[in-house]
Design a protein around this motif. Structure first.
Motif, mmCIF file in Angstrom:
data_model
loop_
_atom_site.group_PDB
_atom_site.id
_atom_site.type_symbol
_atom_site.label_atom_id
_atom_site.label_comp_id
_atom_site.label_asym_id
_atom_site.label_seq_id
_atom_site.Cartn_x
_atom_site.Cartn_y
_atom_site.Cartn_z
ATOM 1 N N GLY A 19 15.098 -40.066 -30.553
ATOM 2 C CA GLY A 19 13.896 -39.625 -30.017
ATOM 3 C C GLY A 19 12.781 -40.831 -29.950
ATOM 4 O O GLY A 19 11.916 -41.147 -29.055
ATOM 5 N N ILE A 20 12.623 -41.576 -31.087
ATOM 6 C CA ILE A 20 11.956 -42.692 -31.287
ATOM 7 C C ILE A 20 12.215 -43.708 -30.305
ATOM 8 O O ILE A 20 11.653 -44.271 -29.514
ATOM 9 N N LEU A 21 13.496 -43.910 -30.214
ATOM 10 C CA LEU A 21 14.009 -45.061 -29.299
ATOM 11 C C LEU A 21 13.790 -44.604 -27.675
ATOM 12 O O LEU A 21 13.299 -45.406 -26.871
ATOM 13 N N THR A 22 13.893 -43.173 -27.256
ATOM 14 C CA THR A 22 13.556 -42.747 -26.063
ATOM 15 C C THR A 22 12.123 -42.936 -25.980
ATOM 16 O O THR A 22 11.633 -43.189 -24.698
ATOM 17 N N GLY A 23 10.994 -42.861 -26.742
ATOM 18 C CA GLY A 23 9.760 -42.915 -26.653
ATOM 19 C C GLY A 23 9.269 -44.309 -26.328
ATOM 20 O O GLY A 23 8.387 -44.609 -25.779
ATOM 21 N N VAL A 37 2.335 -47.081 -6.681
ATOM 22 C CA VAL A 37 3.540 -47.125 -5.897
ATOM 23 C C VAL A 37 3.856 -46.103 -5.209
ATOM 24 O O VAL A 37 3.235 -44.909 -5.724
ATOM 25 N N PRO A 38 4.402 -45.938 -4.226
ATOM 26 C CA PRO A 38 4.732 -44.855 -3.293
ATOM 27 C C PRO A 38 5.354 -43.624 -4.097
ATOM 28 O O PRO A 38 6.343 -44.134 -4.836
ATOM 29 N N LYS A 39 5.264 -42.618 -3.642
ATOM 30 C CA LYS A 39 5.895 -41.444 -4.620
ATOM 31 C C LYS A 39 7.600 -41.452 -4.486
ATOM 32 O O LYS A 39 8.296 -41.188 -5.453
ATOM 33 N N ILE A 40 8.095 -41.830 -3.378
ATOM 34 C CA ILE A 40 9.393 -41.915 -3.250
ATOM 35 C C ILE A 40 9.915 -42.914 -4.150
ATOM 36 O O ILE A 40 11.154 -42.835 -4.727
ATOM 37 N N ILE A 41 9.431 -44.027 -4.146
ATOM 38 C CA ILE A 41 9.720 -45.068 -5.007
ATOM 39 C C ILE A 41 9.444 -44.687 -6.667
ATOM 40 O O ILE A 41 10.452 -44.883 -7.365
ATOM 41 N N VAL A 42 8.571 -43.944 -6.868
ATOM 42 C CA VAL A 42 8.332 -43.681 -8.372
ATOM 43 C C VAL A 42 9.300 -42.512 -8.428
ATOM 44 O O VAL A 42 9.988 -42.451 -9.617
ATOM 45 N N PHE A 43 10.070 -41.704 -7.892
ATOM 46 C CA PHE A 43 10.810 -40.806 -7.759
ATOM 47 C C PHE A 43 12.167 -41.651 -8.305
ATOM 48 O O PHE A 43 12.868 -41.099 -9.103
ATOM 49 N N ILE A 44 12.568 -42.495 -7.436
ATOM 50 C CA ILE A 44 13.853 -43.027 -7.675
ATOM 51 C C ILE A 44 13.593 -43.939 -8.753
ATOM 52 O O ILE A 44 14.724 -43.797 -9.716
ATOM 53 N N GLU A 45 12.543 -44.505 -9.238
ATOM 54 C CA GLU A 45 12.593 -45.376 -10.648
ATOM 55 C C GLU A 45 12.642 -44.198 -11.835
ATOM 56 O O GLU A 45 13.203 -44.611 -12.725
ATOM 57 N N ASP A 46 11.973 -43.171 -11.568
ATOM 58 C CA ASP A 46 12.336 -42.149 -12.616
ATOM 59 C C ASP A 46 13.520 -41.820 -12.934
ATOM 60 O O ASP A 46 14.159 -41.505 -13.958
ATOM 61 N N ILE A 47 14.306 -41.363 -11.900
ATOM 62 C CA ILE A 47 15.894 -40.714 -11.826
ATOM 63 C C ILE A 47 16.629 -42.200 -12.476
ATOM 64 O O ILE A 47 17.267 -41.806 -13.539
ATOM 65 N N PHE A 49 15.510 -44.531 -14.384
ATOM 66 C CA PHE A 49 15.070 -44.551 -15.871
ATOM 67 C C PHE A 49 15.717 -43.645 -16.744
ATOM 68 O O PHE A 49 16.414 -44.061 -17.821
ATOM 69 N N TRP A 50 15.732 -42.362 -16.418
ATOM 70 C CA TRP A 50 16.354 -41.444 -17.094
ATOM 71 C C TRP A 50 17.936 -41.602 -17.249
ATOM 72 O O TRP A 50 18.432 -41.208 -18.439
ATOM 73 N N ILE A 51 18.501 -41.845 -16.283
ATOM 74 C CA ILE A 51 19.945 -42.177 -16.214
ATOM 75 C C ILE A 51 20.150 -43.319 -17.365
ATOM 76 O O ILE A 51 21.063 -43.260 -18.125
ATOM 77 N N LEU A 52 19.322 -44.548 -17.270
ATOM 78 C CA LEU A 52 19.532 -45.506 -18.146
ATOM 79 C C LEU A 52 19.337 -44.920 -19.523
ATOM 80 O O LEU A 52 20.061 -45.444 -20.585
ATOM 81 N N THR A 53 18.205 -44.283 -19.775
ATOM 82 C CA THR A 53 18.030 -43.775 -21.137
ATOM 83 C C THR A 53 18.789 -42.917 -21.713
ATOM 84 O O THR A 53 19.240 -42.885 -22.643
ATOM 85 N N ALA A 54 19.503 -41.908 -20.817
ATOM 86 C CA ALA A 54 20.824 -41.072 -21.256
ATOM 87 C C ALA A 54 21.986 -42.053 -21.708
ATOM 88 O O ALA A 54 22.545 -41.540 -22.808
#
Length: 129
Positions: A19-23, A37-47, A49-54
């Motif tokens: 959990g600390i590592l994820t934070g 940043v445009p919302k579509i770019i933020v959406f793609i970056e979020d996806i 990021f969470w794949i890499l974090t997982a």
């Protein structure tokens, strides 16, 4: 076969560490992501990021406790992440920004120091001032 108390303690401890590592990864992501940043770019970056974090958290848990993913592993990871974002994140962000600024300044000085002799040689050969 039930798990021993030591194994259960290690699982909870590594869940808190993940959990600390994820934070910390989330703080770095917020620094890198930017503001306008445009919302579509933020959406793609979020996806992404969470794949890499997982993947990183799964590899961490696989290495530390053989990827035992019981419900309390997720509970402790989420609780630690919430605690980190609420209380620790502002301090970590300051430290991360300080480290990034120092590293970028160091790289900038090294590049300018190495490029300067090359410029002098180039200008002396080409005859430009």
């Amino acid at each position: 076969m039930p798990l021993t108390l030591e194994v259960q303690f290690n699982i909870v401890l590594y869940s808190i560490f993940s959990g600390i590592l994820t934070g910390i990864l989330f703080d770095l992501y917020n620094i890198i992501r930017g503001v306008k940043v445009p919302k579509i770019i933020v959406f793609i970056e979020d996806i992404l990021f969470w794949i890499l974090t997982a993947i990183i958290v799964f590899a961490f848990l696989l290495y530390t406790n053989y990827a035992f993913l019981g419900p309390y592993v997720y509970i402790f990871m989420i609780l630690t992440l919430i605690f980190h974002i609420k209380f620790i994140s502002p301090k970590v962000l300051k430290v991360e920004l300080y480290i990034i600024n120092k590293i970028s300044k160091f790289i900038r000085v090294i590049l300018k120091t190495t490029i300067y002799p090359i410029k002098i040689i180039y200008y002396s050969i080409s005859g430009k001032k």
